[in-house]
Design a protein around this motif. Structure first.
Motif, PDB file in Angstrom:
ATOM      1  N   ASP A  88       0.857  -1.192   0.000  1.00  0.00           N
ATOM      2  CA  ASP A  88       0.000   0.000   0.000  1.00  0.00           C
ATOM      3  C   ASP A  88       0.888   1.235   0.000  1.00  0.00           C
ATOM      4  O   ASP A  88       1.477   1.596   1.017  1.00  0.00           O
ATOM      5  CB  ASP A  88      -0.918  -0.020   1.225  1.00  0.00           C
ATOM      6  CG  ASP A  88      -1.974  -1.114   1.117  1.00  0.00           C
ATOM      7  OD1 ASP A  88      -2.658  -1.169   0.081  1.00  0.00           O
ATOM      8  OD2 ASP A  88      -2.108  -1.910   2.051  1.00  0.00           O
ATOM      9  N   GLN A 145      -0.896   3.415   8.478  1.00  0.00           N
ATOM     10  CA  GLN A 145      -2.033   4.130   7.902  1.00  0.00           C
ATOM     11  C   GLN A 145      -2.178   5.541   8.448  1.00  0.00           C
ATOM     12  O   GLN A 145      -2.999   6.318   7.959  1.00  0.00           O
ATOM     13  CB  GLN A 145      -3.331   3.354   8.164  1.00  0.00           C
ATOM     14  CG  GLN A 145      -3.361   2.032   7.452  1.00  0.00           C
ATOM     15  CD  GLN A 145      -4.559   1.200   7.868  1.00  0.00           C
ATOM     16  OE1 GLN A 145      -5.552   1.148   7.175  1.00  0.00           O
ATOM     17  NE2 GLN A 145      -4.469   0.570   9.024  1.00  0.00           N
ATOM     18  N   ALA A 159      -8.526   2.778   7.173  1.00  0.00           N
ATOM     19  CA  ALA A 159      -7.628   3.610   6.359  1.00  0.00           C
ATOM     20  C   ALA A 159      -8.247   4.979   6.110  1.00  0.00           C
ATOM     21  O   ALA A 159      -9.310   5.079   5.510  1.00  0.00           O
ATOM     22  CB  ALA A 159      -7.351   2.916   5.028  1.00  0.00           C
ATOM     23  N   PRO A 168      -9.724   4.975   0.243  1.00  0.00           N
ATOM     24  CA  PRO A 168      -9.412   3.544   0.202  1.00  0.00           C
ATOM     25  C   PRO A 168     -10.093   2.906  -1.008  1.00  0.00           C
ATOM     26  O   PRO A 168     -11.051   3.449  -1.544  1.00  0.00           O
ATOM     27  CB  PRO A 168     -10.004   2.998   1.513  1.00  0.00           C
ATOM     28  CG  PRO A 168     -10.803   4.088   2.117  1.00  0.00           C
ATOM     29  CD  PRO A 168     -10.547   5.357   1.394  1.00  0.00           C
TER      30      PRO A 168
END
Lengths: 424, 424
Positions: free
Chosen positions: B77, B119, B136, B153
């Motif tokens: 991510d 996050q 998130a 997200p």
């Protein structure tokens, strides 16, 4: 030379959100299957200037550029015209193409109008990709050295069939698609994404195969992807990793690919010759629907009672009315009596009871929206769970998570019961 | 300054074709609704170099750049990290964000692991777009003068809610969205697309509003779309057309926009103070699930019996065992006895019985897969239907069409009963 492909979807209707871009997913899947790397997808409207902008960006990144859409007969269909002007060649009509198109119309008892003839104008040097399922043909064209362009109509049924019939052999003739990228999806329930990722951390950094985690709506997934000369070789690379992931996940793993949680429950019930019945309040039939959605479920799913009103809980399932008055219908005791009631009423091995507050109304400080009680009985043994799915979550989300969580507990309980018996 | 938006979806799973890019369609729709021009969409994988490439292309074309995906806790991510490095700012953790995240986990009875803390690392200068539905968070950020970046997200349920709650007001505060394109979706059941299109043919050629027909899974839809200075002006353009379409469709029309068939049934039951109970065989709980999915359904939906096994049909619903032996469980008589049985057992005004063959197995020449019988009782009056949904259709499709068709008959019957009484 670039050995990767790009997808460029043309259509203002995509930019207005009027249709879902299923073509992009189909092509992505196909390119992956053929082992052709694919790093960018672009969507652009039916506009020559912006099509040129998109071509400028893509032409240096890709060796194959796949375009969909904008091949029709109307004035806003500009794909071939824009390609020709961008690469500085005129549009020409290949001999016989107009006669072919007229014959297509004739075979459907119709007459091709002159406006249709536009579809026969292709960039000079491009070869026709025939379309046996519609009127708009595509092209395959080495527009400049090392850049192959393939065009397809936007209609998915035509695009996908033309892709298989013409593009796949064309690419393979070019020597592309010598490698395959294959993946397997491992599915988990009852564990968080971060927790699972931590447990398998040493496998997440691999290069071939790669392992990537995803989470959606309570389910966690790990996708294992390998690149090799063929499917069999890819599987050899993946097998030990998949096996280790399963071992590390234990019972949190429930299935692979298209295998579902209701399917996993069904397989266990079948294996052990067990039957189940459900008593549902907050889920209103969803657990039954999920169980009965599995082919062959009549062998183990008997049915159940949708006890939405309290009167149904007391009259049909024998839930104690006083208990409801004293502690409320959303309580561990009521879940337990529902499970026992339906087990007895239908004569099943397992009885499942679910009661909760799926919202948006009906929540209190002590019993907020998202509070759900599950009871599961087998013979005289009972297990219970309390869930708090969050008071800001939607009704659909809470009901869905309630049903899947119940199925997951059923799965674990069947497993525990029969494994402990079989392996002393 | 650029007054247009671009969408950049981040996720290797999109480039592998593993998921369908519904986010792109949602955002396209929303931008159109807000009247914000939108000329390009790009999809890129979870890869910092290629994300930078995509940012380089987009940053000079757009005034608003909307990114989805890549905000989770795992190493792949990379969206916020890539944005920060591209625009040359460090990642920082806004005060309180980690405490918020820990509290989110705590409220669900779980503990945030240290991996989750990633996050909370956002590009310096970016404001948090809170996410009340997941872990998130996104950001809104003027990354350089005239370029606003919004991140979300990839999980659609979270993205769409955050968009409505945070992005729409943010964009409107910036003075974007001067013209609106608004549309209304009219929904129909029990009529074919071509039949309906023919009935409203003179309205299909309009320019503002336009009327476009769609069909999917038994439902037919007409989308009416107008462009105007504001919502109110667009509605003035649409109102007479919508009104005429409804008149022409009569009872085939059941609702608009988010209104569903179960919702329409619920509204009628509520209006006339009626209750309903269901007895389901082939649909296994789906009708109950659909009815109980409507907020407030406890006022009219009492529950039901999932009579998947024949024994449940006879023992609980009082279906004649001999009848099942003689004519089979899939027969008009059994449907009728199921409807009567559940009406009596639960003491409801309406009783609905459904039995059929949803396949893939179990079909014969005289009773093919897709054959479904529906019975509906109210007081002592009975109505029945036989459906043949096609033996080549999937189990899911047959079950879904059975359930919705049953609800549609219920809707028409309630309407007929109470309209004929009220309007002599």
């Amino acid at each position: 030379m670039n050995r990767n492909a790009e997808v460029l979807c043309v259509g203002t209707e995509l930019l207005l959100g009027q249709i879902l871009n299923t073509n992009a997913q189909y092509l992505a899947n196909e390119l992956a299957r053929l082992g052709i790397p694919h790093y960018f997808q672009t969507v652009v409207g039916d506009n020559k200037t912006r099509l040129h902008q998109a071509l400028r960006v893509a032409e240096d990144r890709a060796g194959v550029l796949v375009l969909t859409g904008g091949l029709g007969p109307t004035p806003d269909d500009l794909t071939h015209e824009s390609l020709a002007s961008y690469f500085g060649v005129p549009l020409v009509e290949p001999p016989g193409l107009w006669a072919d198109l007229q014959a297509k119309f004739q075979s459907r008892g119709r007459v091709a109008t002159v406006i249709q003839r536009k579809q026969c104008q292709l960039p000079r040097g491009a070869r026709v990709l025939p379309n046996s399922w519609g009127t708009a043909v595509g092209v395959c064209w080495e527009a400049k050295p090392g850049l192959h362009i393939l065009t397809f109509p936007g209609v998915p049924q035509e695009m996908t069939r033309m892709w298989q019939a013409t593009a796949v052999p064309y690419l393979q003739n070019l020597g592309w698609g010598q490698q395959v990228i294959t993946s397997r999806l491992l599915r988990f329930w009852g564990v968080g994404e971060a927790t699972l990722a931590q447990r398998v951390q040493h496998l997440l950094g691999g290069e071939n195969p790669t392992v990537a985690p995803y989470a959606q709506g309570g389910e966690v997934q790990l996708r294992v992807t390998a690149c090799a000369a063929n499917e069999a070789a890819a599987h050899v690379l993946m097998a030990p990793v998949i096996s280790e992931l399963k071992t590390l996940a234990g019972l949190d793993y429930f299935g692979m690919g298209e295998e579902t949680l209701p399917g996993a429950v069904g397989a266990l019930l079948t294996q052990h010759g067990q039957t189940v019945a459900v008593a549902e309040s907050c889920t209103g039939g969803l657990v039954g629907q999920l169980l009965s959605g599995v082919v062959g479920s009549s062998h183990y799913f008997q049915g159940g009672v949708i006890a939405y009103a309290d009167k149904v809980k007391t009259d049909l399932l024998g839930v104690d009315a006083q208990l409801i008055t004293q502690v409320g219908a959303v309580s561990p005791g009521v879940a337990q009596q529902m499970a026992l009631g339906v087990q007895q009423l239908l004569g099943s091995d397992w009885g499942l009871g679910l009661t909760g507050i799926s919202g948006p109304g009906g929540g209190t400080a002590s019993k907020p929206v998202g509070l759900v009680y599950l009871a599961l009985v087998q013979g005289s043994s009972l297990s219970q769970r309390e869930y708090r799915f969050g008071s800001n979550q939607s009704r659909d989300f809470i009901r869905r998570l309630s049903a899947y969580s119940a199925l997951d507990v059923l799965r674990r309980e069947i497993y525990a019961k029969f494994t402990s018996r079989d392996d002393p």
